[in-house]
Motif scaffolding. Structure first.
Motif, PDB file in Angstrom:
ATOM      1  N   ALA A 176       0.832  -1.206   0.000  1.00 52.01           N
ATOM      2  CA  ALA A 176       0.000   0.000   0.000  1.00 52.01           C
ATOM      3  C   ALA A 176       0.867   1.257   0.000  1.00 52.01           C
ATOM      4  O   ALA A 176       0.540   2.252  -0.663  1.00 52.01           O
ATOM      5  N   ASP A 177       1.982   1.215   0.747  1.00 51.52           N
ATOM      6  CA  ASP A 177       2.902   2.357   0.782  1.00 51.52           C
ATOM      7  C   ASP A 177       3.485   2.622  -0.605  1.00 51.52           C
ATOM      8  O   ASP A 177       3.598   3.770  -1.033  1.00 51.52           O
ATOM      9  N   ARG A 178       3.874   1.547  -1.290  1.00 48.51           N
ATOM     10  CA  ARG A 178       4.475   1.707  -2.617  1.00 48.51           C
ATOM     11  C   ARG A 178       3.471   2.294  -3.606  1.00 48.51           C
ATOM     12  O   ARG A 178       3.809   3.166  -4.410  1.00 48.51           O
ATOM     13  N   ARG A 179       2.236   1.814  -3.545  1.00 49.53           N
ATOM     14  CA  ARG A 179       1.214   2.349  -4.456  1.00 49.53           C
ATOM     15  C   ARG A 179       0.935   3.821  -4.155  1.00 49.53           C
ATOM     16  O   ARG A 179       0.774   4.632  -5.070  1.00 49.53           O
ATOM     17  N   ARG A 180       0.851   4.150  -2.877  1.00 51.55           N
ATOM     18  CA  ARG A 180       0.602   5.544  -2.495  1.00 51.55           C
ATOM     19  C   ARG A 180       1.725   6.452  -2.973  1.00 51.55           C
ATOM     20  O   ARG A 180       1.497   7.523  -3.553  1.00 51.55           O
ATOM     21  N   SER A 181       2.962   6.029  -2.763  1.00 44.76           N
ATOM     22  CA  SER A 181       4.098   6.842  -3.168  1.00 44.76           C
ATOM     23  C   SER A 181       4.123   7.041  -4.678  1.00 44.76           C
ATOM     24  O   SER A 181       4.368   8.153  -5.168  1.00 44.76           O
ATOM     25  N   ALA A 182       3.846   5.958  -5.423  1.00 47.22           N
ATOM     26  CA  ALA A 182       3.819   6.062  -6.888  1.00 47.22           C
ATOM     27  C   ALA A 182       2.736   7.037  -7.335  1.00 47.22           C
ATOM     28  O   ALA A 182       2.946   7.856  -8.243  1.00 47.22           O
ATOM     29  N   ARG A 183       1.574   6.965  -6.703  1.00 46.83           N
ATOM     30  CA  ARG A 183       0.460   7.864  -7.052  1.00 46.83           C
ATOM     31  C   ARG A 183       0.841   9.321  -6.773  1.00 46.83           C
ATOM     32  O   ARG A 183       0.520  10.227  -7.560  1.00 46.83           O
ATOM     33  N   GLN A 184       1.536   9.559  -5.672  1.00 47.21           N
ATOM     34  CA  GLN A 184       1.923  10.928  -5.338  1.00 47.21           C
ATOM     35  C   GLN A 184       2.940  11.494  -6.324  1.00 47.21           C
ATOM     36  O   GLN A 184       2.924  12.689  -6.616  1.00 47.21           O
ATOM     37  N   HIS A 185       3.800  10.649  -6.856  1.00 45.45           N
ATOM     38  CA  HIS A 185       4.730  11.123  -7.882  1.00 45.45           C
ATOM     39  C   HIS A 185       3.963  11.591  -9.119  1.00 45.45           C
ATOM     40  O   HIS A 185       4.306  12.620  -9.722  1.00 45.45           O
ATOM     41  N   VAL A 186       2.952  10.849  -9.486  1.00 45.45           N
ATOM     42  CA  VAL A 186       2.115  11.252 -10.630  1.00 45.45           C
ATOM     43  C   VAL A 186       1.442  12.585 -10.332  1.00 45.45           C
ATOM     44  O   VAL A 186       1.383  13.482 -11.198  1.00 45.45           O
ATOM     45  N   GLU A 187       0.940  12.753  -9.115  1.00 45.70           N
ATOM     46  CA  GLU A 187       0.259  13.991  -8.738  1.00 45.70           C
ATOM     47  C   GLU A 187       1.218  15.186  -8.726  1.00 45.70           C
ATOM     48  O   GLU A 187       0.833  16.304  -9.086  1.00 45.70           O
ATOM     49  N   ILE A 188       2.450  14.947  -8.328  1.00 42.28           N
ATOM     50  CA  ILE A 188       3.445  16.023  -8.349  1.00 42.28           C
ATOM     51  C   ILE A 188       3.680  16.491  -9.781  1.00 42.28           C
ATOM     52  O   ILE A 188       3.729  17.692 -10.071  1.00 42.28           O
ATOM     53  N   VAL A 189       3.812  15.530 -10.690  1.00 39.22           N
ATOM     54  CA  VAL A 189       4.009  15.884 -12.102  1.00 39.22           C
ATOM     55  C   VAL A 189       2.816  16.694 -12.614  1.00 39.22           C
ATOM     56  O   VAL A 189       2.989  17.700 -13.319  1.00 39.22           O
ATOM     57  N   GLU A 190       1.618  16.285 -12.275  1.00 36.33           N
ATOM     58  CA  GLU A 190       0.428  17.001 -12.731  1.00 36.33           C
ATOM     59  C   GLU A 190       0.420  18.440 -12.212  1.00 36.33           C
ATOM     60  O   GLU A 190       0.060  19.376 -12.949  1.00 36.33           O
ATOM     61  N   ALA A 191       0.823  18.638 -10.963  1.00 30.59           N
ATOM     62  CA  ALA A 191       0.880  19.989 -10.395  1.00 30.59           C
ATOM     63  C   ALA A 191       1.920  20.838 -11.125  1.00 30.59           C
ATOM     64  O   ALA A 191       1.698  22.030 -11.382  1.00 30.59           O
ATOM     65  N   LEU A 192       3.047  20.229 -11.467  1.00 32.15           N
ATOM     66  CA  LEU A 192       4.083  20.956 -12.200  1.00 32.15           C
ATOM     67  C   LEU A 192       3.603  21.312 -13.601  1.00 32.15           C
ATOM     68  O   LEU A 192       3.863  22.422 -14.090  1.00 32.15           O
ATOM     69  N   GLU A 193       2.929  20.394 -14.250  1.00 30.69           N
ATOM     70  CA  GLU A 193       2.393  20.659 -15.590  1.00 30.69           C
ATOM     71  C   GLU A 193       1.412  21.821 -15.569  1.00 30.69           C
ATOM     72  O   GLU A 193       1.343  22.615 -16.508  1.00 30.69           O
ATOM     73  N   GLN A 194       0.653  21.920 -14.494  1.00 35.01           N
ATOM     74  CA  GLN A 194      -0.343  22.981 -14.337  1.00 35.01           C
ATOM     75  C   GLN A 194       0.271  24.300 -13.870  1.00 35.01           C
ATOM     76  O   GLN A 194      -0.425  25.299 -13.749  1.00 35.01           O
ATOM     77  N   ARG A 195       1.571  24.283 -13.595  1.00 32.35           N
ATOM     78  CA  ARG A 195       2.269  25.457 -13.044  1.00 32.35           C
ATOM     79  C   ARG A 195       1.613  25.920 -11.750  1.00 32.35           C
ATOM     80  O   ARG A 195       1.531  27.124 -11.458  1.00 32.35           O
ATOM     81  N   ASN A 196       1.132  24.956 -10.965  1.00 34.03           N
ATOM     82  CA  ASN A 196       0.414  25.265  -9.733  1.00 34.03           C
ATOM     83  C   ASN A 196       1.382  25.161  -8.551  1.00 34.03           C
ATOM     84  O   ASN A 196       1.645  24.076  -8.030  1.00 34.03           O
ATOM     85  N   GLN A 197       1.919  26.296  -8.151  1.00 35.32           N
ATOM     86  CA  GLN A 197       2.934  26.334  -7.108  1.00 35.32           C
ATOM     87  C   GLN A 197       2.418  25.786  -5.781  1.00 35.32           C
ATOM     88  O   GLN A 197       3.069  24.952  -5.141  1.00 35.32           O
ATOM     89  N   ALA A 198       1.256  26.249  -5.360  1.00 38.13           N
ATOM     90  CA  ALA A 198       0.714  25.826  -4.060  1.00 38.13           C
ATOM     91  C   ALA A 198       0.426  24.330  -4.044  1.00 38.13           C
ATOM     92  O   ALA A 198       0.682  23.642  -3.041  1.00 38.13           O
ATOM     93  N   LEU A 199      -0.090  23.804  -5.141  1.00 40.85           N
ATOM     94  CA  LEU A 199      -0.416  22.379  -5.198  1.00 40.85           C
ATOM     95  C   LEU A 199       0.855  21.530  -5.191  1.00 40.85           C
ATOM     96  O   LEU A 199       0.913  20.491  -4.518  1.00 40.85           O
ATOM     97  N   ALA A 200       1.868  21.960  -5.921  1.00 41.63           N
ATOM     98  CA  ALA A 200       3.138  21.225  -5.936  1.00 41.63           C
ATOM     99  C   ALA A 200       3.742  21.171  -4.539  1.00 41.63           C
ATOM    100  O   ALA A 200       4.259  20.133  -4.102  1.00 41.63           O
TER     101      ALA A 200
END
Length: 224
Positions: A176-200
């Motif tokens: 579960a930890d590995r899946r959560r961590s992998a999902r958060q990496h995807v979310e970080i990329v999405e925040a960067l793509e959106q240029r969303n400083q607060a979300l990143a």
């Protein structure tokens, strides 16, 4: 155990070789590193070995015990708290700055790395998959923090994250930890793509807090 080499090591070579051995957990926590033995195996005098051990101690890898020598640092609960506290102060800020500065090329690389970690997270945890994750994770976060454009903070963070504790973090993860961590990496990329400083910043902070919780829980379980 370090192997003898026919080539002559420089002082920097001695330091780099010992640091890699510590990072690869070739020495156990509490184990002493003997100057004479290391010098013989590397074909150097004891002076560059002594200097390397002192340097590694100043970086937090070793402890120098008067009249006994240098031994591998044993991580306490407080050590873990201090490292994660420091990461929480620096890493989310750099991720937020990266959202304003990162290039499309870097984002493309991050997408590939996040996909790779997502695939690894579905596999059984083995020494091989752990190494694969560790390499991808290290590259991912190095790209993000470098994109912030603050060399001094980035270097300070790299020093903290070179510790074997970071590799051990993934070793403590369950499925579960590995899946959560992998999902958060995807979310970080999405925040960067959106240029969303607060979300990143927010996702990176959650990412670090979740890792700390996992490590602390495993350490406490071992102490019982």
């Amino acid at each position: 155990m370090l192997e003898a080499s026919a080539s002559r090591f420089s002082g920097e070579d001695v330091y780099a070789t010992l640091k890699k051995a510590l990072g690869d957990s070739q020495y156990a926590p509490g184990e002493y590193l003997r100057e004479a033995q290391i010098a013989k195996s590397m074909g150097v005098s004891r002076t560059p070995v002594r200097e390397a051990l002192q340097r590694l101690a100043s970086e937090g890898w070793l402890e120098i015990k008067p009249n006994y020598g240098a031994r591998v640092k044993h991580w306490s609960t407080r050590d873990v708290e201090e490292i994660f506290e420091a990461r929480l102060l620096v890493e989310p800020y750099l991720a937020g700055r990266a959202a304003l500065r990162i290039t499309a090329e870097d984002i493309g690389t991050l997408v590939e790395l996040a996909e790779r970690m997502s695939a690894i997270a579905t596999l059984e945890a083995t020494p091989e998959t752990t190494e694969q994750w560790f390499a991808a994770n290290g590259t991912f976060h190095a790209i993000v923090t470098a994109a912030a454009g603050n060399v001094r903070l980035d270097n300070a963070l790299k020093s903290m994250k070179e510790m074997p504790l970071i590799k051990w973090t993934y070793d403590t993860y369950g499925a579960a930890d590995r899946r959560r961590s992998a999902r958060q990496h995807v979310e970080i990329v999405e925040a960067l793509e959106q240029r969303n400083q607060a979300l990143a910043e927010a996702i990176t902070r959650c990412h670090i807090l979740a890792a700390e919780q996992s490590v602390q829980e495993k350490m406490k379980a071992k102490m019982k």
